[in-house]
Design an enzyme around this catalytic site. Sequence first.
Site, PDB file in Angstrom:
ATOM      1  N   GLY A  43       0.899  -1.159  -0.051  1.00 39.79           N
ATOM      2  CA  GLY A  43       0.055  -0.044   0.205  1.00 39.79           C
ATOM      3  C   GLY A  43       0.828   1.117  -0.048  1.00 39.79           C
ATOM      4  O   GLY A  43       1.839   1.306   0.276  1.00 39.79           O
ATOM      5  N   GLY A  48       3.385   7.303   3.759  1.00 33.29           N
ATOM      6  CA  GLY A  48       4.408   6.686   3.191  1.00 33.29           C
ATOM      7  C   GLY A  48       3.874   5.013   2.598  1.00 33.29           C
ATOM      8  O   GLY A  48       2.831   4.989   2.577  1.00 33.29           O
ATOM      9  N   ASP A 164     -10.431  11.617   9.984  1.00 32.29           N
ATOM     10  CA  ASP A 164     -10.041  11.332   8.691  1.00 32.29           C
ATOM     11  C   ASP A 164     -10.726  10.026   8.542  1.00 32.29           C
ATOM     12  O   ASP A 164     -10.401   9.156   7.786  1.00 32.29           O
ATOM     13  CB  ASP A 164      -8.718  11.194   8.342  1.00 32.29           C
ATOM     14  CG  ASP A 164      -8.232  11.173   6.934  1.00 32.29           C
ATOM     15  OD1 ASP A 164      -9.027  11.829   6.128  1.00 32.29           O
ATOM     16  OD2 ASP A 164      -7.234  10.721   6.436  1.00 32.29           O
TER      17      ASP A 164
END
Length: 468
Positions: A43, A48, A164
């Site tokens: 991923g 990162g 989020d």
Amino acid sequence: MTCSSVGEETSFSLSSSEQLCRQVSLTTIRSTTHDFDDGVVIGLGGFGKVYRGNIDHGSGTIDVAIKRLDIMSNQGAAEFRAEIEMLSKLRHCNLVSLIAYCNDSIEKILVYEYMPRQTVDFHLFTSHVPLTWVQRLKISIGAARGLEYLHTGSGTQHGVIHRDVKSSNILLDENLDAKISDFGLSKIGPINQPTSYVNTGVRGTFGYIDPDYFLTGRLTRKSDVYAFGVVMFELLSGRRAVDMSLNEEQCSLSRWAKLCIKEHKLDQIVDPNIKGQISSKCLKEYAHIAYRCLHSRAKERPTMAEVVFSLQISQTLQEKFDNSASPAGIIGITRKMQKYFISPLKENSGHSHGSMPMDKDDCNKMRDGGDQTMSKGLKVFSYKELKHATNNFHTQMRRGRPSTSAWVFTGWIDKKTYAPSVPGVALAVSVKRLHHCYCGNLDKNKDIYIWLTIIKLVNVYLCIHNAV
């Protein structure tokens, strides 16, 4: 957990109550990722790259997901510290567990439990095998429970606002159980009042951000509720939160979904891949609570506890709908079969298609191919055709939990010819694959009975037999 800052570097020491999250060496991380080989990357996000590896844990080793902070990332030490602080204190079956971390010079690395089924975002927008409605409903409930746990302050004595919430931050384990992840932007806030808020700079992901938070900078638990409402409509519609390829009226999923509901066009929101699978009552309950989550005024939105409750009601309504088409009522249902699918039989035929399950003679005749009347007027599928229609009875095509005797799979067939079709195209059907034959004299290891429900036509069962 205590944290001390030295310039841009942050060091951590864990209290005895937080040893579930331990520090590991950079050498260990380099070893398990083959020195950060791109071949084990699973991923890539704002933080990162994410690598797959395994580390010692308890008496053995476990698979883990290793998130390495990119030095060029907009996220940094603050988000790294926040993630560790949050997940070291929070333990819930619907939150991703933080196993360990590495803080070595410029390297900042987080080690999580590995989620083999990836993200909700992947299944909705990348995978070629669509999630069934029952699976989507299960994911909604799991993710909602995770957020409810955060908001109620369990484990922290304060509420946690995720900040989020989005489909790419909801991960799935091997059983498609949903787990909330990525706490880098999370904030701890008071829980004593529903209207309490935290003043903060606006952060989050476009398409999920609460308009009230965007305008005022006041972050509340209801900001997460808004974002979760967008996720619910993603699961229902199979559409992204923002799709710039669509016209202005439809590019924002939240705006378009609210408009469809106001205009009583709820059916237009439903993903074509799951049409025919949803109980109308379940759909109304689900859409109603998702719509409330998107209310422009934060105080009018439900709490996550209310969302969980409404989703559980939706699940109950769906289960009632599914059970109403189960083999328990098969004798009555097969009478409808005569009307819709079977040519009238001659009075002297000696067979009645309204009597199911079949008796021993019927089973033997079908097995030997000697009973032509059993298939007269019916579409008889071969086992190979049903394997094609259900993507080889793939686990992702399963609907809900198995009964004592069978699994139910979603399949796809052509509307006119009933030929097997690819997922998401043509007519959605439910294929019930029985674990054993109800006729006592058949070899259970060689014979499978499959009952097929043509969802979009009538709730009836077709009998298909084929030796494996």
